[in-house]
Design an enzyme around this catalytic site. Structure first.
Site, PDB file in Angstrom:
ATOM      1  N   HIS A  82      53.657  39.817  23.523  1.00 28.48           N
ATOM      2  CA  HIS A  82      53.317  38.787  22.546  1.00 28.48           C
ATOM      3  C   HIS A  82      52.035  39.100  21.801  1.00 28.48           C
ATOM      4  O   HIS A  82      51.820  38.594  20.698  1.00 28.48           O
ATOM      5  CB  HIS A  82      53.162  37.426  23.232  1.00 28.48           C
ATOM      6  CG  HIS A  82      54.392  36.959  23.926  1.00 28.48           C
ATOM      7  ND1 HIS A  82      55.573  36.708  23.268  1.00 28.48           N
ATOM      8  CD2 HIS A  82      54.635  36.705  25.240  1.00 28.48           C
ATOM      9  CE1 HIS A  82      56.495  36.310  24.138  1.00 28.48           C
ATOM     10  NE2 HIS A  82      55.951  36.305  25.322  1.00 28.48           N
ATOM     11  N   HIS A 111      42.349  38.174  23.318  1.00 32.83           N
ATOM     12  CA  HIS A 111      43.554  38.716  22.701  1.00 32.83           C
ATOM     13  C   HIS A 111      43.495  38.495  21.186  1.00 32.83           C
ATOM     14  O   HIS A 111      42.615  37.795  20.684  1.00 32.83           O
ATOM     15  CB  HIS A 111      44.806  38.061  23.295  1.00 32.83           C
ATOM     16  CG  HIS A 111      44.833  36.575  23.110  1.00 32.83           C
ATOM     17  ND1 HIS A 111      44.298  35.688  24.023  1.00 32.83           N
ATOM     18  CD2 HIS A 111      45.309  35.798  22.093  1.00 32.83           C
ATOM     19  CE1 HIS A 111      44.449  34.447  23.601  1.00 32.83           C
ATOM     20  NE2 HIS A 111      45.049  34.489  22.425  1.00 32.83           N
ATOM     21  N   HIS A 113      45.567  37.929  17.207  1.00 39.98           N
ATOM     22  CA  HIS A 113      46.690  37.450  16.414  1.00 39.98           C
ATOM     23  C   HIS A 113      46.590  38.073  15.028  1.00 39.98           C
ATOM     24  O   HIS A 113      45.494  38.170  14.464  1.00 39.98           O
ATOM     25  CB  HIS A 113      46.668  35.926  16.301  1.00 39.98           C
ATOM     26  CG  HIS A 113      46.832  35.231  17.618  1.00 39.98           C
ATOM     27  ND1 HIS A 113      48.066  34.944  18.170  1.00 39.98           N
ATOM     28  CD2 HIS A 113      45.916  34.786  18.512  1.00 39.98           C
ATOM     29  CE1 HIS A 113      47.906  34.337  19.331  1.00 39.98           C
ATOM     30  NE2 HIS A 113      46.610  34.231  19.570  1.00 39.98           N
ATOM     31  N   GLU A 123      45.449  32.491  13.037  1.00 42.10           N
ATOM     32  CA  GLU A 123      46.123  31.243  13.388  1.00 42.10           C
ATOM     33  C   GLU A 123      45.413  30.077  12.699  1.00 42.10           C
ATOM     34  O   GLU A 123      46.027  29.284  12.006  1.00 42.10           O
ATOM     35  CB  GLU A 123      46.160  31.080  14.900  1.00 42.10           C
ATOM     36  CG  GLU A 123      46.996  32.165  15.573  1.00 42.10           C
ATOM     37  CD  GLU A 123      47.586  31.712  16.891  1.00 42.10           C
ATOM     38  OE1 GLU A 123      48.825  31.747  17.030  1.00 42.10           O
ATOM     39  OE2 GLU A 123      46.800  31.358  17.799  1.00 42.10           O
ATOM     40  N   HIS A 136      40.778  35.715  19.968  1.00 44.18           N
ATOM     41  CA  HIS A 136      40.509  34.562  20.823  1.00 44.18           C
ATOM     42  C   HIS A 136      39.931  35.024  22.155  1.00 44.18           C
ATOM     43  O   HIS A 136      40.558  35.806  22.862  1.00 44.18           O
ATOM     44  CB  HIS A 136      41.795  33.770  21.095  1.00 44.18           C
ATOM     45  CG  HIS A 136      42.342  33.069  19.894  1.00 44.18           C
ATOM     46  ND1 HIS A 136      43.639  32.600  19.817  1.00 44.18           N
ATOM     47  CD2 HIS A 136      41.756  32.746  18.706  1.00 44.18           C
ATOM     48  CE1 HIS A 136      43.832  32.020  18.652  1.00 44.18           C
ATOM     49  NE2 HIS A 136      42.705  32.097  17.956  1.00 44.18           N
ATOM     50  N   THR A 218      47.475  27.901  21.698  1.00 43.75           N
ATOM     51  CA  THR A 218      48.341  28.126  20.538  1.00 43.75           C
ATOM     52  C   THR A 218      49.653  28.799  20.914  1.00 43.75           C
ATOM     53  O   THR A 218      50.438  29.152  20.041  1.00 43.75           O
ATOM     54  CB  THR A 218      47.617  28.976  19.476  1.00 43.75           C
ATOM     55  OG1 THR A 218      47.343  30.277  20.019  1.00 43.75           O
ATOM     56  CG2 THR A 218      46.331  28.308  19.026  1.00 43.75           C
ATOM     57  N   THR A 219      49.882  28.984  22.201  1.00 43.68           N
ATOM     58  CA  THR A 219      51.151  29.500  22.712  1.00 43.68           C
ATOM     59  C   THR A 219      51.591  28.599  23.856  1.00 43.68           C
ATOM     60  O   THR A 219      50.783  27.877  24.448  1.00 43.68           O
ATOM     61  CB  THR A 219      51.007  30.940  23.237  1.00 43.68           C
ATOM     62  OG1 THR A 219      50.006  30.969  24.251  1.00 43.68           O
ATOM     63  CG2 THR A 219      50.630  31.900  22.127  1.00 43.68           C
TER      64      THR A 219
END
Length: 303
Positions: A82, A111, A113, A123, A136, A218-219
């Site tokens: 992911h 991690h 995005h 995000e 993040h 956010t996941t």
């Protein structure tokens, strides 16, 4: 004293344990997450669009970064299908406190995005402006002992968000991460960094100006237990550095994008921390400078 593994395998973020059955497209995409994870339909979800004319200006206590400049013993880079995530093994816990936080929060993992092109990827957005990459840093409140327990409490987590813009030949601080990405192209693979990176070196120079609000992961499971701290100053990377993230793979193909769309604010108050060192004129100049830089960068890379 035994070496401390700041990322606890049994307490990793939902990006690692038990929440692999989600994606960013089609039937597995964000609009369908609530079918499996009811929290994802909650009222106070993240990310959000931060409208600067709606935020409340405040002067919060100084943020305290403990252990951010300590060199890790080792660092593991992982493609979990992911995102790409960095875990640190350290002697001293990296912790954050102060600002909007009541208590001390322990570093768990970081991690990234990104998007399929340079106009999207972050995000969170600011004034509807997207950045090509967002980082993040995830922390759990130390009084709860571990990440899993912290998920059960409304003040369990804090996440530091960093924005990136494209400019120049590259950012040497991030070279080690970018250069090791080809080693984790396939999902569920990992590698050790050859050169260690401190958390402090990843942060922007300006750590005084930031937005903060209460939201969620956010996941999935989208738990509404997060105090968000989004630094205003973007960090500069080169176009090849950002493009390298899009070459990673999921189980179904290239990981060209992995960001959740912005969620309704639902009446939440977003605070903007104003340091004493900044006057209103300084802040106005700062905002204009950031806007002009963003416009310049996007103009250059759209040619």
């Amino acid at each position: 004293m035994n070496f401390y593994m700041s990322f606890l395998l049994s307490a990793a973020c939902c990006l690692v344990n038990g929440h692999h059955d989600f994606g960013y497209d089609g039937s597995m995409g964000p609009s369908n997450w609530p079918q499996e994870y009811s929290n994802c339909a909650g009222k106070y979800q993240s990310p959000i669009d931060i409208e600067e004319h709606l935020v409340r200006h405040v002067r919060l206590p100084a943020l305290k970064f403990q252990g951010f400049d300590a060199t890790p013993v080792s660092s593991t880079l992982t493609n979990n299908g992911h995102t790409v995530m960095l875990q640190l093994k350290t002697v001293e816990e990296a912790c954050i406190s102060g600002g909007p936080l009541l208590g001390r929060y322990v570093f768990s993992q970081l991690h990234f995005h990104w998007g399929s092109n340079n106009s999207i990827g972050s995000e969170s957005t600011i004034n509807n402006h997207s950045f090509p990459l967002e980082l993040h840093m995830v922390f759990y409140k130390d009084q709860y002992g571990n990440f899993d327990e912290a998920l059960k409490h409304s003040d369990g987590l804090t996440v530091i968000g960093l924005f990136y813009e494209l400019y120049g030949p590259g950012n040497s601080v991030y070279n080690e991460i970018v250069e090791m990405l080809p080693q984790v192209t396939a999902p569920q693979t990992n590698t050790k960094l050859e050169k260690q990176i401190t958390l402090g070196s990843l942060l922007p120079e300006d750590r005084l100006l930031y937005f903060t609000y209460n939201g969620s992961l956010t996941t999935p499971p989208c738990s509404e237990v997060v105090t968000w701290i989004e630094f205003k100053q973007p960090i500069l990377l080169s176009e090849p550095q950002v493009a390298a993230f899009r070459k990673l793979r999921t189980d179904s193909g290239l990981m060209t994008h992995n960001f959740r769309p912005v969620q309704p604010l639902s009446g939440r108050l977003v605070l903007f921390n104003m340091a004493e060192a900044y006057s209103s004129a300084d802040l106005k100049h700062y905002s204009v400078t950031v806007l002009l830089m963003s416009l310049l960068v996007h103009t250059v890379f759209k040619r």
